[in-house]
Write an enzyme that holds these catalytic residues in place. Structure first.
Site, PDB file in Angstrom:
ATOM      1  N   ARG A 181     -11.733   4.111   6.372  1.00 16.08           N
ATOM      2  CA  ARG A 181     -10.385   4.502   5.900  1.00 16.08           C
ATOM      3  C   ARG A 181     -10.360   6.015   5.669  1.00 16.08           C
ATOM      4  O   ARG A 181      -9.375   6.687   5.988  1.00 16.08           O
ATOM      5  CB  ARG A 181     -10.037   3.759   4.606  1.00 16.08           C
ATOM      6  CG  ARG A 181      -8.702   4.190   4.016  1.00 16.08           C
ATOM      7  CD  ARG A 181      -8.334   3.384   2.788  1.00 16.08           C
ATOM      8  NE  ARG A 181      -7.049   3.802   2.248  1.00 16.08           N
ATOM      9  CZ  ARG A 181      -6.442   3.206   1.209  1.00 16.08           C
ATOM     10  NH1 ARG A 181      -7.008   2.185   0.614  1.00 16.08           N
ATOM     11  NH2 ARG A 181      -5.269   3.640   0.791  1.00 16.08           N
ATOM     12  N   ASN A 204      -4.482  -5.382   6.799  1.00 17.40           N
ATOM     13  CA  ASN A 204      -3.780  -4.207   7.320  1.00 17.40           C
ATOM     14  C   ASN A 204      -4.381  -3.729   8.633  1.00 17.40           C
ATOM     15  O   ASN A 204      -5.513  -4.090   8.941  1.00 17.40           O
ATOM     16  CB  ASN A 204      -3.868  -3.085   6.294  1.00 17.40           C
ATOM     17  CG  ASN A 204      -2.631  -3.045   5.419  1.00 17.40           C
ATOM     18  OD1 ASN A 204      -1.536  -3.350   5.868  1.00 17.40           O
ATOM     19  ND2 ASN A 204      -2.812  -2.667   4.178  1.00 17.40           N
ATOM     20  N   CYS A 238       3.343  -9.175   3.763  1.00 19.71           N
ATOM     21  CA  CYS A 238       2.916  -7.906   3.167  1.00 19.71           C
ATOM     22  C   CYS A 238       3.366  -7.864   1.705  1.00 19.71           C
ATOM     23  O   CYS A 238       4.428  -8.380   1.358  1.00 19.71           O
ATOM     24  CB  CYS A 238       3.560  -6.759   3.923  1.00 19.71           C
ATOM     25  SG  CYS A 238       3.290  -5.144   3.177  1.00 19.71           S
ATOM     26  N   ASP A 239       2.577  -7.212   0.881  1.00 11.85           N
ATOM     27  CA  ASP A 239       2.909  -7.137  -0.544  1.00 11.85           C
ATOM     28  C   ASP A 239       3.793  -5.952  -0.911  1.00 11.85           C
ATOM     29  O   ASP A 239       4.253  -5.836  -2.033  1.00 11.85           O
ATOM     30  CB  ASP A 239       1.621  -7.036  -1.366  1.00 11.85           C
ATOM     31  CG  ASP A 239       0.923  -5.712  -1.129  1.00 11.85           C
ATOM     32  OD1 ASP A 239       1.042  -5.175  -0.014  1.00 11.85           O
ATOM     33  OD2 ASP A 239       0.260  -5.211  -2.055  1.00 11.85           O
ATOM     34  N   TYR A 287       7.486   3.640   2.245  1.00 15.93           N
ATOM     35  CA  TYR A 287       6.629   4.199   3.290  1.00 15.93           C
ATOM     36  C   TYR A 287       7.431   4.941   4.366  1.00 15.93           C
ATOM     37  O   TYR A 287       6.854   5.641   5.188  1.00 15.93           O
ATOM     38  CB  TYR A 287       5.766   3.103   3.934  1.00 15.93           C
ATOM     39  CG  TYR A 287       4.495   2.777   3.168  1.00 15.93           C
ATOM     40  CD1 TYR A 287       4.324   3.152   1.840  1.00 15.93           C
ATOM     41  CD2 TYR A 287       3.448   2.100   3.778  1.00 15.93           C
ATOM     42  CE1 TYR A 287       3.169   2.844   1.141  1.00 15.93           C
ATOM     43  CE2 TYR A 287       2.280   1.800   3.088  1.00 15.93           C
ATOM     44  CZ  TYR A 287       2.144   2.166   1.770  1.00 15.93           C
ATOM     45  OH  TYR A 287       0.997   1.872   1.095  1.00 15.93           O
ATOM     46  N   ARG A 317      -6.593   9.340  -0.311  1.00 14.45           N
ATOM     47  CA  ARG A 317      -6.462   8.076  -1.048  1.00 14.45           C
ATOM     48  C   ARG A 317      -7.768   7.262  -0.982  1.00 14.45           C
ATOM     49  O   ARG A 317      -8.157   6.633  -1.957  1.00 14.45           O
ATOM     50  CB  ARG A 317      -5.275   7.292  -0.474  1.00 14.45           C
ATOM     51  CG  ARG A 317      -5.016   5.957  -1.132  1.00 14.45           C
ATOM     52  CD  ARG A 317      -4.535   6.074  -2.562  1.00 14.45           C
ATOM     53  NE  ARG A 317      -4.578   4.782  -3.228  1.00 14.45           N
ATOM     54  CZ  ARG A 317      -4.672   4.598  -4.545  1.00 14.45           C
ATOM     55  NH1 ARG A 317      -4.712   5.635  -5.362  1.00 14.45           N
ATOM     56  NH2 ARG A 317      -4.703   3.397  -5.048  1.00 14.45           N
TER      57      ARG A 317
HETATM   58  C1  G6P Z   1       0.211  -1.523  -0.617  1.00 14.07           C
HETATM   59  C2  G6P Z   1       0.457  -1.833   0.806  1.00 14.07           C
HETATM   60  C3  G6P Z   1      -0.809  -2.253   1.462  1.00 14.07           C
HETATM   61  C4  G6P Z   1      -1.888  -1.229   1.239  1.00 14.07           C
HETATM   62  C5  G6P Z   1      -2.058  -0.951  -0.204  1.00 14.07           C
HETATM   63  C6  G6P Z   1      -3.021   0.196  -0.369  1.00 14.07           C
HETATM   64  O1  G6P Z   1      -0.117  -2.668  -1.314  1.00 14.07           O
HETATM   65  O2  G6P Z   1       1.399  -2.827   1.029  1.00 14.07           O
HETATM   66  O3  G6P Z   1      -0.533  -2.380   2.813  1.00 14.07           O
HETATM   67  O4  G6P Z   1      -3.089  -1.705   1.727  1.00 14.07           O
HETATM   68  O5  G6P Z   1      -0.841  -0.603  -0.745  1.00 14.07           O
HETATM   69  O6  G6P Z   1      -3.324   0.359  -1.684  1.00 14.07           O
HETATM   70  P1  G6P Z   1      -4.488   1.308  -2.152  1.00 14.07           P
HETATM   71  O7  G6P Z   1      -4.447   1.182  -3.616  1.00 14.07           O
HETATM   72  O8  G6P Z   1      -5.762   0.774  -1.528  1.00 14.07           O
HETATM   73  O9  G6P Z   1      -4.160   2.677  -1.649  1.00 14.07           O
END
Ligand code: G6P
Length: 438
Positions: free
Chosen positions: A91, A145, A167-168, A262, A282
């Site tokens: 990532r 993802n 998706c959340d 987004y 991130r």
């Molecule tokens: C949200 C998005 C996900 C993503 C996540 C990342 O929940 O819907 O697609 O993976 O954010 O979160 P993070 O805390 O890992 O940056």
């Protein structure tokens, strides 16, 4: 009672999801939770801690962790998949390589999403195939993802498989909306929404009596974005809070709708790049924060032999996964936003596009609700983005450099074909052993 496999057992999200499942046993009874991961050592730490936790809280539920596909996938009803091929180390590459070229560095939007997508497709298809081999009746609840590319890949490459893509992100935003206008829960709202994953708009939000809630939510967003500054855990993290605040500028582009946050990556890529630290992204925040915390807590549970006093908490936000499993198991026909093949639901949009729209979910799967025609602005943006996603999957299938270059060039986040090529060449180098050879 149901048997569940969590694919991606070593994920930082696994303990929170297990705790959430245990909290919902009355609505969704579980016999066994199996964890599957191809990194056995990482998974074992999570599994050992969760086993102690489970024995203390709900001794009736069994837990098993395995790296063997047969053990992990036989005799299960649902596979909950949240795999991350390449883990946080990759990532970090997905985010830093584009930034080095002055382009948005994000794990699902822009070049980072393509890069992650090319890795994820192999992993997700592998899980689908294990599930079908060892538990042909099971359903896969997929929130791995980058969901848009993964969903297109499963549509195209496993068209008959029982996969539900969800998706959340809309759920998280709806929770903020609800809090912002003083509701107890997002479940008090009935929403209309359309778009692609991480790329959509709410067009109508009402309470159960039919009262229009859009004006009050829009009023809040025009002032503060989705932010409340008091709310969720996510919101307390600076990077998320920025995103929620930026919703105000995104919303200004179409004042009748409410945007998925987004969209900022596509509308304001210059702003995003200016506000990014190309040396600390991130991924670095998550590795130093959530990953360190979750594994630290797990190790401490294992050392002490008890989960008493642990700071691991229920991921209640993830309860949509239980709602989805219940919808299938008990034919609840719950209205949920799902990522499904368009097939005319958005009438003036490509029928084979994977779109995010409201569906009624029952034991046969999701039944998409009709959206009708969408306006030119959104339609044009979505066409371009669907092109990116479809070309990525074609590039994967055909092992085509040309098509992946086209996909990158087409992304609104990338300024030119030459920048696209430079990024692509770096990504190929970084993803050796993960991507199919182009
Ligand atoms: C949200 C998005 C996900 C993503 C996540 C990342 O929940 O819907 O697609 O993976 O954010 O979160 P993070 O805390 O890992 O940056």
């Amino acid at each position: 009672k149901f048997n569940i496999t969590v694919a991606g057992g070593g994920s930082t999200f696994t303990p929170g999801i297990i705790l959430m499942l245990l909290d919902h046993l009355e609505d969704f009874p579980i016999d066994t939770i199996k964890l599957y991961d191809n990194d056995g050592e990482r998974q074992q730490t999570i599994a050992d801690a969760c086993e102690i936790l489970l024995n203390e809280r709900t001794p009736g539920v069994k837990l098993l962790a395995s790296t063997d596909p047969k053990t992990a996938f036989e005799n299960v009803d649902f596979v909950m998949a949240h795999i991350r091929v390449g883990k946080y180390a990759m990532r970090e590459q997905d985010e830093k390589i584009p930034l080095k070229h002055g382009v948005v560095g994000q794990e699902t939007c822009g070049p980072g999403g393509l890069s992650y997508g090319m890795r994820s497709i192999t992993g997700v298809l592998e899980i689908v195939d294990y599930m079908e081999k060892y538990s042909p009746e099971a359903w896969m609840l997929n929130y791995s993802n980058p969901a848009a590319i993964v969903a297109e890949a499963t549509r195209k490459l496993r068209p008959n498989s029982k996969i539900l893509n969800i998706c959340d992100m809309p759920i998280g935003i709806e929770e903020l909306m609800a809090t912002n206008i003083g509701l107890e829960s997002r479940k008090e709202m009935v929403v209309k929404y359309y778009g692609l994953n991480h790329f959509g708009w709410w067009t109508d939000i009402r309470d159960k009596s039919g009262k229009d809630l859009m004006p009050s939510i829009i009023k809040h967003v025009e002032k503060f974005g989705y932010s409340t500054d008091t709310g969720s855990e996510m919101e307390q993290e600076a990077s998320w809070n920025d995103t929620f605040k930026k919703a105000r500028d995104v919303q200004a582009l179409d004042k009748d709708t409410l945007p998925n946050t987004y969209l900022k990556y596509y509308f304001f890529p210059d702003y995003v790049v200016e506000h990014s630290n190309k040396d600390y992204t991130r991924a670095n925040e998550v590795m130093a924060g959530r990953e360190k915390f979750v594994f630290g807590e797990c190790k401490s549970i294992i050392e002490k032999g008890t989960a008493e006093g642990t700071e691991l908490t229920i991921d209640e936000h993830a309860s949509y996964i239980v709602d989805l499993a219940r919808a299938i198991a008990f034919n609840t026909k719950e209205r949920m936003l799902m990522i499904v093949e368009n097939k005319g639901a958005i009438s003036n949009f490509e029928p084979t596009a994977m779109v995010e729209i409201p569906c009624l979910v029952g034991s046969e799967g999701p039944e998409p609700l009709s959206v009708g025609e969408i306006p030119r602005f959104q339609k044009s943006l979505m066409e371009q983005q669907v092109g990116v996603e479809k070309l990525t999957v074609e590039a994967y299938e055909e092992q085509s450099y040309q098509k992946l270059w086209q996909a990158l060039t087409l992304s609104r986040t990338v300024p030119s074909a030459s920048v696209a090529k430079d990024i692509l060449d770096d990504l190929i180098e970084a993803n050796k052993g993960y991507w199919p050879e182009l």
